[in-house]
Design an enzyme around this catalytic site. Structure first.
Site, short mmCIF file in Angstrom:
data_model
loop_
_atom_site.label_atom_id
_atom_site.label_comp_id
_atom_site.label_asym_id
_atom_site.label_seq_id
_atom_site.Cartn_x
_atom_site.Cartn_y
_atom_site.Cartn_z
N ASP A 174 0.86 -1.17 0.00
CA ASP A 174 0.00 0.00 0.00
C ASP A 174 0.91 1.23 0.00
O ASP A 174 2.07 1.15 0.42
CB ASP A 174 -0.89 -0.04 1.24
CG ASP A 174 -1.79 1.18 1.33
OD1 ASP A 174 -2.41 1.53 0.31
OD2 ASP A 174 -1.88 1.78 2.42
N ASP A 211 -1.63 -0.97 5.90
CA ASP A 211 -1.86 -0.53 7.28
C ASP A 211 -3.29 -0.13 7.57
O ASP A 211 -3.64 0.12 8.72
CB ASP A 211 -0.95 0.65 7.62
CG ASP A 211 -1.30 1.89 6.80
OD1 ASP A 211 -1.86 1.74 5.70
OD2 ASP A 211 -1.01 3.01 7.26
N ASP A 240 -7.33 -2.49 3.87
CA ASP A 240 -6.34 -3.44 3.37
C ASP A 240 -6.58 -4.86 3.88
O ASP A 240 -5.95 -5.80 3.41
CB ASP A 240 -4.92 -3.00 3.79
CG ASP A 240 -4.49 -1.72 3.09
OD1 ASP A 240 -4.92 -1.51 1.94
OD2 ASP A 240 -3.75 -0.93 3.70
#
Length: 634
Positions: free
Chosen positions: A336, A528, A532
């Protein structure tokens, strides 16, 4: 112990104090050494009955726990285990008059067990000391009076007092204007972390410089630290594929060894002209002793235990030995963007108001609706213009994943998010908005576009070198983000990431990772945010970054990195590879030595002394090799 690995090593200890075990072994050792000294050094020929009585006493001193366990398992119908194996071998030695060798087999076997227990206790102690840092008492302010109590007695919204040098006992929000905390126990990093009023403070942090007040937000059992401890405890129970294979292997291996030992003893009768039962029975006993699978069944789980401990010391939590194996085989790292490769500390750059609404009211609306989000962009907007408060009343807040927020504020419908949110509600906005590189929050009131706020993030200093190191290790790198494509492309260009995708909803991230999995890639995903969690669950290895954050991601992840530093991904990979390497060193060492000595024993070249020394020696070397993981640096 060997059969049941490190989790059940107490079976052989029979709950006796450690000094009693030492006395038993020392007395047995002294009797054996005394007999050997008299026989081989002083050439004293003892009567056979005296020698038998002395050896029998030494045998029971050293081997009684093994004999009891062998009997207990046999009564339950479990004949094929190392305890029965050792019992048969040693009783056989006594039957053919090799008393000293029978004692030596049991004595040195127990010495090996003793070393194994010590290594296991040390590994468990290391992890416990690393993480069991919860304070036993806390100062709480009740009715304007300070009082000491156990953290379990503290309720949510109570104010606790943390003095300089004390550990924070519970998760909460800082009520003091500012304070510095040492987060090493949670993140593995000893540098101070300054928190400001309203920032989250977590159990296990150490207050460095000033008396601080913290408003409790989680009960003791629900704190992030308690969850971390549970993860580590659960990790020791999750076995790797290698461990599971060795466990299955042992269940087949021991019966096969018994059959081969019987064959070594009896089959030569049909092929050897001067067949001697005593000689071939002795060779069968050697075969039984050397075949004991202790080195494998103990050192392998101990190796994984050491890997989990090493990772914990570096602020990385593996939820099981199986994930140490998994991360050592990955060839693709998907990350990410926000909070993983960028700092996630956004700052407002521009505020553009397009209608007759005042800039102050525009900011107030924006701050009010963003007060309902935990996203870093929302935090940046809330911090902007501290002279303007978010005093509007808010109703019916709805988070639209990958788009933004919708709420009723001052009886008006407010939308705040990206261009996809306005497209969803068919609200027109200036086309030049789509050309802006920075992250953007567009505001609409009563389905009318009123302006936007641009927010900028910064790439972490170490991110570039981390990506470069990944490439040097042959890893394919991919970045996924919900941010607009222009922002993602710019970050990917700076970091030299192989592939980058923007404008993604959670389901889009899942789609891209699934494509990599379909292409037979071994994928690790690091993220995080709450959004996700689905893709973390899908990847071969899911990594929660800044693991003191989103609970959903922590629960789903296989590995939790307790700070937000991307170089910890490389550390996790390195620890996985180190652990796997040492485990396979032990497997190859143990099997190689055993095969050699088995052949020598069957051929009459190796005796019981050499068999027991080879067995215990290999086990100790394997254990020491596994234990050294705990002292490595990554």
């Amino acid at each position: 112990m060997c059969e049941n690995s490190i989790d059940h090593h107490e079976h052989l200890q029979e709950n006796k104090p450690w000094y009693r075990e030492k006395i038993d072994l020392i007395l047995s050792f002294l009797i054996l050494m005394g007999l050997l000294a008299l026989t081989y050094i002083f050439k004293v020929s003892l009567p056979d009955k005296v020698k038998f009585a002395c050896c029998l006493a030494a045998y029971f001193l050293a081997g009684l726990p093994v004999l009891k366990l062998a009997l207990r398992k046999s009564i339950r119908g479990d004949f094929f285990n190392e305890f029965v194996l050792m019992t048969v071998a040693t009783i056989g030695a006594f039957a053919i008059g090799e008393y000293e060798e029978g004692v030596a087999v049991m004595l040195f076997y127990q010495v090996g067990e003793w070393f194994q227990d010590t290594a296991v206790d040390r590994a468990k102690g290391n992890i416990k000391s690393l993480l069991d840092i919860r304070p036993e008492s806390v100062t709480v302010i009740r009715n304007n009076t300070e009082m000491e109590t156990h953290p379990k007695e503290i309720n949510i919204d109570e104010i606790i007092l943390v003095k300089a040098g004390e550990k924070v006992a519970l998760d909460g929000l800082l009520e003091t204007e500012a304070a510095a905390f040492n987060t090493a126990a949670l993140t593995g990093e000893s540098k101070p972390d300054t928190k400001y009023k309203g920032d989250e403070v977590l159990a296990g942090m150490i207050n460095l410089n000033t008396v601080s007040k913290v408003r409790v937000t989680s009960l003791f059992k629900d704190s992030k630290l308690s969850k971390i401890l549970e993860m580590v405890q659960d990790a020791t129970a999750r076995k790797s594929q290698t461990q599971l294979f060795i466990t299955k292997f042992s269940k087949i291996y021991v019966p096969v060894v018994f059959a081969l030992a019987i064959s070594v003893c009896l089959l030569p009768y049909f092929f050897v002209a001067d067949y001697s039962f005593r000689e071939w029975f002795y060779r069968g006993l050697v075969f039984l002793v050397i075949s004991c699978p202790c080195a494998l069944v103990v050192s392998i789980p101990l190796g994984y235990f050491g890997g989990i401990g090493l990772a914990s010391r570096n602020g990385i939590l593996f939820k099981g030995g199986n994930f140490l194996d998994a991360i050592s085989t990955i060839d693709t790292v998907v990350m990410d963007k926000t909070g993983t490769l960028t700092k996630g500390v956004f700052e407002v750059k521009d505020v553009v108001v397009a209608t007759a609404i005042s800039e102050e009211d525009f900011i107030r609306y924006a701050k009010s609706i963003e007060s309902q989000s935990t996203h870093p962009i929302a935090s940046a907007i809330r911090r902007y213009r501290q002279d303007i408060n978010s005093s509007f009343s808010i109703d019916h807040v709805e988070e639209i994943a990958g788009h933004g927020l919708k709420a009723i504020i001052q009886n008006k419908t407010i939308l705040a998010g990206n261009s996809k949110l306005l497209d969803k509600y068919q609200i027109k906005y200036p086309s030049e908005i789509n050309t802006i590189v920075d992250s953007i929050v567009i505001l609409a009131i009563e389905h009318q576009y009123v302006g936007y706020i641009t927010v900028a993030d910064q790439i972490k200093e170490e991110a570039g070198s981390v990506i470069q190191s990944m490439k040097e290790q042959g890893l394919y790198t991919v970045m996924l983000s919900g941010d607009k494509q222009s922002v993602v492309d710019e970050a990917a260009r700076q970091l030299k990431i192989d592939k980058a995708y923007g404008n993604l909803l959670p389901e889009d991230k899942v789609k891209h990772v699934q494509e990599l999995l379909d292409a037979r890639r071994k994928v690790a995903f690091a993220g995080d945010g709450v959004n996700d969690a689905p893709v973390v669950a899908l990847a071969h290895v899911g990594i929660a970054m800044g693991g003191l954050g989103a609970d959903a991601t922590i629960e789903t992840a296989d590995i939790v990195i307790q700070n937000d530093e991307p170089d910890k991904i490389l550390s996790a990979i390195k620890i996985g590879k180190i652990t796997r390497q040492i485990v396979w060193q032990n497997i190859i060492l143990a099997l190689s030595v055993k095969v050699i000595v088995l052949i020598l024993g069957a051929g009459g070249i190796a005796n019981l002394w050499e068999a027991v020394i080879a067995d215990v020696g290999v086990a100790l070397v394997a254990i020491l090799n596994a234990v050294r993981i705990q002292n490595m640096k990554v």
